[in-house]
Design an enzyme around this catalytic site. Structure first.
Site, PDB file in Angstrom:
ATOM      1  N   SER A  47       0.835  -1.198   0.000  1.00  0.00           N
ATOM      2  CA  SER A  47       0.000   0.000   0.000  1.00  0.00           C
ATOM      3  C   SER A  47       0.864   1.239   0.000  1.00  0.00           C
ATOM      4  O   SER A  47       2.003   1.229   0.482  1.00  0.00           O
ATOM      5  CB  SER A  47      -0.898   0.028   1.245  1.00  0.00           C
ATOM      6  OG  SER A  47      -0.173   0.482   2.384  1.00  0.00           O
ATOM      7  N   ASP A  48       0.330   2.325  -0.542  1.00  0.00           N
ATOM      8  CA  ASP A  48       0.977   3.615  -0.323  1.00  0.00           C
ATOM      9  C   ASP A  48       0.871   3.928   1.175  1.00  0.00           C
ATOM     10  O   ASP A  48       0.055   3.357   1.905  1.00  0.00           O
ATOM     11  CB  ASP A  48       0.322   4.710  -1.160  1.00  0.00           C
ATOM     12  CG  ASP A  48       1.285   5.848  -1.472  1.00  0.00           C
ATOM     13  OD1 ASP A  48       2.298   5.987  -0.768  1.00  0.00           O
ATOM     14  OD2 ASP A  48       1.018   6.603  -2.428  1.00  0.00           O
ATOM     15  N   CYS A  49       1.714   4.843   1.636  1.00  0.00           N
ATOM     16  CA  CYS A  49       1.865   5.030   3.075  1.00  0.00           C
ATOM     17  C   CYS A  49       0.643   5.692   3.697  1.00  0.00           C
ATOM     18  O   CYS A  49       0.327   6.850   3.380  1.00  0.00           O
ATOM     19  CB  CYS A  49       3.128   5.820   3.358  1.00  0.00           C
ATOM     20  SG  CYS A  49       4.594   4.914   2.852  1.00  0.00           S
TER      21      CYS A  49
END
Length: 757
Positions: A261-263
Site C-alpha cells: 500500500s501507499d503510506c
C-alpha cells in the site's frame, strides 16, 4: 527453532536459487512464526523475529531518479562511504530525451547502487519506483516524477526502466522494483479521500495501460496500490483492480509478486474514504483484496480483525509467503550474483557521466530567434549576467524524491568556469512579490554583453501533497524578465521545473531571443546547461507534455478524471485536447536543419482479419504483437552536428466511434550525433496495438477506416493507408462485477468534485 534452523530444513542450491526449494523454505519459516510475529511482519517496518533470529526489515526505500532518502535508506556523513549516490535528472526531463537506451542505462545504475547500499546495510533490497501514473493534469505536483502525459511513452519507459533496475533474472534480482500508484492516481489535492470514476475506455487506454505493461511485459516484483478510490472503492480494497485485473488477468501470480500500500492508504480507507466503520475493518478489506504489505500501522490491528472473523490466518500466510519469497529473489537470506556490489560501484565515473548525459539529452529548445543559440566564440561575449532564482541553484535542481548526490554543480559554478566575466544577481525568488532585488539584477545585466535568466518553478510550487492552482509563472518573475528584455541585450530564458508554465509572454516578447526548458537536471545540471548553450552539445529534447494556456486551469476542474472531450469539456493531453496549446507535446527545436525522406512505409490497404492472421505466426496476438517497421532517412542540412528525435504519429478521421484522438504517438527513436551533411535512418517499429484503441467496454479494437502516419509534430513526412474488414479485438479488460461481497459493512463512495480530505 531459529531462522537458520527453519531455513536449513531446505538448504539453498549451490549455484543459484531454486524456486521449489525456496518455496519449501519460506513455508517452513512462516510456520515457525507466532501469530503476533506474523502480524508484525506485514508492515513496512517489519519487526522480524528476535526469537528466530529473523532480522527486521524496512521495506520503504526510494529510487525514482537515484537512491533516494527514505526510512529504509541511510546516508552517512560525507566523505564516509555511502554518504551519497548518483542523482539523475527527474524522470520528466529524462523522458524528454525520448531515448529508451538511456532510460535502461540509468535504471541499471540506480539498481546497482541500490543493491550496493542494501548489501552493506544502508538500505533495503526493494525500491518503490518508478512512478508510472501518466501526467494527466498539468497542475499535478508529482508530474515531475513521471515520464509525461502520454501512456505510450510511459509504457516504453517502463519496458526499459524495470529490466534495468531489477536485472535479467526474476529469481536473482538486482533489486525489486515497485510500479506505483495503482490506479488512476494523479492528484495531490484531497488525495487521501478522493474517488474517481473513469470510463472503461479511459481505464484501458490511459490509466491501466502502464500497469499492464509493468506486470505483463517486464516481470516487475511489486505493485503499489494508491490513496484514491476508483468507482467508489479504495484501490487498496479493490477486488476488481487487485484480483480480477492484476492477478487473474495480467497473471501477477508468481510466489514473489506482492502488493504494497501507499503510506497510510489502508488507514485512509477508514479515516478519509469512510469506506469502513473501523480501522481494523479497513485492514481486513485491504488484506482480503490482496494487499500483502502495509506502509503504515493499521495491519497491527489484524488481531482484532481475526477475532471478529473479518479475515483469516490463511490470508496472513499468503501475504507473508509473497513477501519472503520476494526477499529470496534479492539474496536477503543466501546472497546472489549481486552480493559483491559495494561502495566502489556507487557514483563511478561512468555513472557521473551518464547523469550529465541525461541532463543534456532532456533539455528542450522552445525558442531561438535570430539563431542566438548556440553561443559560439564568434559572438564574442566577454561578460554574461546570470539572473534569477535558479542561477545559483543546487538542491533545487534535483526535484523531489532525491537522495544525497556526490556533488551539485550550479549554473553559476559552471558558468564561472568558462572564459568570460560572470555578473550574478538573484533578482527575485520563485514566488516573490517584492521587487527589491530588481535593481541589482538590472545593474548586472546592464554591464554584461549577454543576459541569461534562470527561473521557473521548484518544489515550493509543485511537490508531493502540493498541486499548483495556476499555470502562470509564479510571483513577479515575468515582470523582471520583461524589464530585462527592454535593455536590448541578447536575452536567454531558461525555465526549470517539472510542470509546464504558460510561456506565451516569453514566446511573444521579441526581447527574449531564446527559451530553453531544463526540467530538474540534478547533479550536473549547471555543466549540462552551459555545454548545451555553448553548442558543445546539441539540443534535441522534445516536450513530453502539452504546454496549456493559463486559462486551462480556470476552464477544467482538477477533479475531472475524463480524458476524452465533450460539448462542455476540452479534453486532456495532446491526443484529446480540443483547444490550442501554447507549445504542443513533442515540440523541440534544434541548432541545425534536417530534411526527411521515407525509406520504407506501409501498404496502401490492409484487410484487418488477414493482417492479424499473418501476425499470429509469432504466437497469440496482443497489443505487443509486431506488425511492421516504418523507416525514414534524416539528413542534416544545417551547420551543426545534432541528435534528432523521430516521433511517429497515427491519426484517423473516421476509424471507430467518435470522439477520435487528434493523433497518437505510436513509435519513436533518438538518433545521435548526425554531422552536417550526413544522414541517419529512423527504424520505427509498429505493433498491432499501434492501430488499436479502446471501445466503451475497455477492449482494445482495431477499427476499419482511413489512417495517416506522420513524422514529427510538424508532419515533416506523411503517408496514408486504410484498414478494411470488421473491427477486431486484440486485448480485453475485465468488466467489473455489479456487486462485491466484503466481510465488513462498507460504504461506496460518490465521485469527488472537491477535495474530500
Amino acid at each position: 527453532m531459529g531462522i537458520q534452523q527453519a531455513l536449513a530444513l531446505y538448504p539453498p542450491a549451490k549455484q543459484r536459487l531454486s524456486a521449489v526449494i525456496n518455496t519449501q523454505r519460506v513455508k517452513s519459516l512462516i510456520d515457525s512464526l507466532t501469530l503476533e510475529e506474523k502480524i508484525l511482519n506485514l508492515v513496512d517496518a517489519s519487526a522480524g523475529s528476535e526469537r528466530l533470529g529473523l532480522p527486521s526489515y524496512e521495506w520503504w526505500n526510494e529510487a525514482t531518479h537515484g537512491v533516494g532518502s527514505a526510512p529504509g535508506v541511510q546516508f552517512t556523513e560525507k566523505p564516509v562511504n555511502f554518504s551519497y549516490a548518483t542523482s539523475f535528472p527527474a524522470p520528466i526531463l529524462t523522458a524528454a530525451s525520448f531515448d529508451d537506451a538511456l532510460v535502461r542505462e540509468i535504471a541499471s545504475v540506480i539498481g546497482r547502487e541500490g543493491r550496493a547500499f542494501g548489501n552493506n546495510g544502508f538500505s533495503g533490497f526493494d525500491f518503490w519506483a518508478p512512478n508510472i501514473n501518466p501526467f494527466r493534469d498539468p497542475r499535478w505536483g508529482r508530474g515531475q516524477e513521471t515520464p509525461g502525459e502520454d501512456s505510450f511513452v510511459v509504457q516504453s519507459y517502463i519496458r526499459n526502466f524495470i529490466p534495468g533496475l531489477q536485472g535479467d533474472d526474476p529469481e536473482d534480482k538486482q533489486v525489486i522494483a515497485t510500479c506505483k500508484h495503482y490506479a488512476a492516481y494523479d492528484l495531490e489535492t484531497g488525495r487521501y479521500g478522493n474517488d474517481y470514476n473513469p470510463t472503461q475506455q479511459d481505464l484501458a487506454d490511459y490509466f491501466l495501460a502502464p500497469f499492464k505493461t509493468c506486470v505483463r511485459d517486464t516481470g516487475v516484483g511489486s505493485i503499489m496500490c494508491a490513496y484514491n478510490a476508483v468507482d467508489g472503492i479504495p484501490t487498496c480494497a479493490s477486488e476488481y483492480l487487485l484480483d480480477q485485473v492484476l492477478r487473474k488477468h495480467w497473471n501477477f501470480t508468481a510466489d514473489y509478486n506482492y502488493v504494497v500500500s501507499d503510506c497510510g492508504a489502508v488507514t485512509d480507507i477508514w479515516q478519509y474514504h469512510n469506506f469502513t466503520d473501523t480501522e481494523e475493518a479497513a485492514a481486513s478489506v485491504s488484506l482480503n483484496a490482496g494487499v500483502d504489505l502495509e506502509c503504515g500501522s493499521s495491519y497491527l490491528k489484524l488481531n482484532e480483525s481475526l477475532a471478529a472473523n473479518q479475515t483469516t490466518v490463511q490470508a496472513l500466510d499468503q501475504a507473508l509467503t509473497r513477501l519472503y519469497s520476494a526477499l529470496f529473489t534479492v539474496g536477503f537470506f543466501d546472497g546472489g550474483k549481486y552480493t559483491a556490489l559495494g561502495f566502489a560501484d556507487v557514483s563511478t565515473p561512468e555513472a557521473q557521466s551518464l547523469a550529465y548525459e541525461a541532463a543534456v539529452e532532456g533539455m528542450t529548445l522552445l525558442k531561438n530567434d535570430k539563431r542566438l543559440l548556440p553561443i559560439r566564440s564568434s559572438h564574442k561575449y566577454k561578460s554574461v549576467a546570470l539572473i534569477g532564482p535558479f542561477a545559483n541553484a543546487t538542491t533545487q535542481m534535483q526535484g523531489d524524491y532525491s537522495g544525497i548526490p556526490p556533488f551539485l554543480i550550479s549554473p553559476l559554478e559552471a558558468f564561472k568556469g568558462h572564459d568570460w566575466e560572470v555578473n550574478y544577481a538573484m533578482g527575485t525568488g520563485i514566488n516573490n512579490q517584492t521587487t527589491t532585488g530588481f535593481a541589482s539584477a538590472l545593474a548586472a545585466a546592464e554591464k554584461s554583453d549577454l543576459v541569461i535568466y534562470l527561473g521557473g518553478i521548484d518544489n515550493s510550487i509543485e511537490a508531493e501533497t502540493l498541486d499548483r492552482t495556476s499555470l502562470t509563472w509564479p510571483g513577479n518573475q515575468l515582470d523582471l524578465v520583461t524589464q530585462l528584455s527592454k535593455l536590448h541585450k541578447p536575452l536567454i530564458v531558461v525555465q526549470f521545473g517539472g510542470g509546464q508554465l504558460d510561456d506565451s509572454a516569453l514566446l511573444q516578447n521579441e526581447g527574449v531571443q531564446a527559451l530553453v526548458w531544463a526540467g530538474y537536471p540534478s547533479q550536473s545540471g549547471g555543466s549540462a546547461l552551459l555545454d548545451v548553450l555553448l553548442g558543445k552539445r546539441s539540443i534535441a529534447g522534445r516536450l513530453p507534455v502539452t504546454q496549456y494556456p493559463a486559462s486551462y486551469a480556470d476552464q477544467v476542474s482538477i477533479f475531472d478524471i475524463n480524458i476524452r472531450p465533450n460539448d462542455s469539456y476540452p479534453g486532456r493531453t495532446y491526443k484529446w485536447y480540443t483547444g490550442m496549446p501554447v507549445v504542443p507535446f513533442g515540440y523541440g527545436l534544434h541548432y541545425t536543419k534536417f530534411e526527411f525522406e521515407w525509406a520504407q512505409t506501409l501498404n496502401h490497404e490492409y484487410n484487418i482479419q488477414q493482417l492479424v492472421a499473418s501476425c499470429q505466426s509469432t504466437g497469440p496476438i496482443s497489443d505487443n504483437t509486431p506488425f511492421t517497421t516504418v523507416k525514414a532517412h534524416v539528413k542534416n542540412i544545417g551547420p551543426e552536428a545534432s541528435d534528432y528525435v523521430g516521433l511517429l504519429f497515427l491519426s484517423s478521421p473516421d476509424a471507430g466511434p467518435a470522439p477520435r484522438p487528434n493523433k497518437s504517438l505510436v513509435s519513436y527513436l533518438r538518433l545521435h550525433n548526425i554531422t552536417s551533411g550526413s544522414q541517419g535512418t529512423l527504424d520505427l517499429p509498429l505493433t498491432l496495438g499501434s492501430m488499436a484503441r479502446a471501445d466503451e467496454n475497455g477492449n482494445l479494437v482495431i477499427f476499419p477506416g482511413h489512417y495517416k502516419i506522420a513524422l514529427d509534430v510538424s508532419d515533416s513526412l506523411t503517408f496514408e493507408f486504410s484498414l478494411r474488414g470488421d473491427p477486431l479485438v486484440i486485448d480485453t479488460l475485465p468488466v467489473p462485477d455489479a456487486h462485491y461481497d466484503f466481510t465488513v459493512p462498507v460504504h461506496i463512495q460518490p465521485p469527488s468534485t472537491e477535495a474530500h480530505s
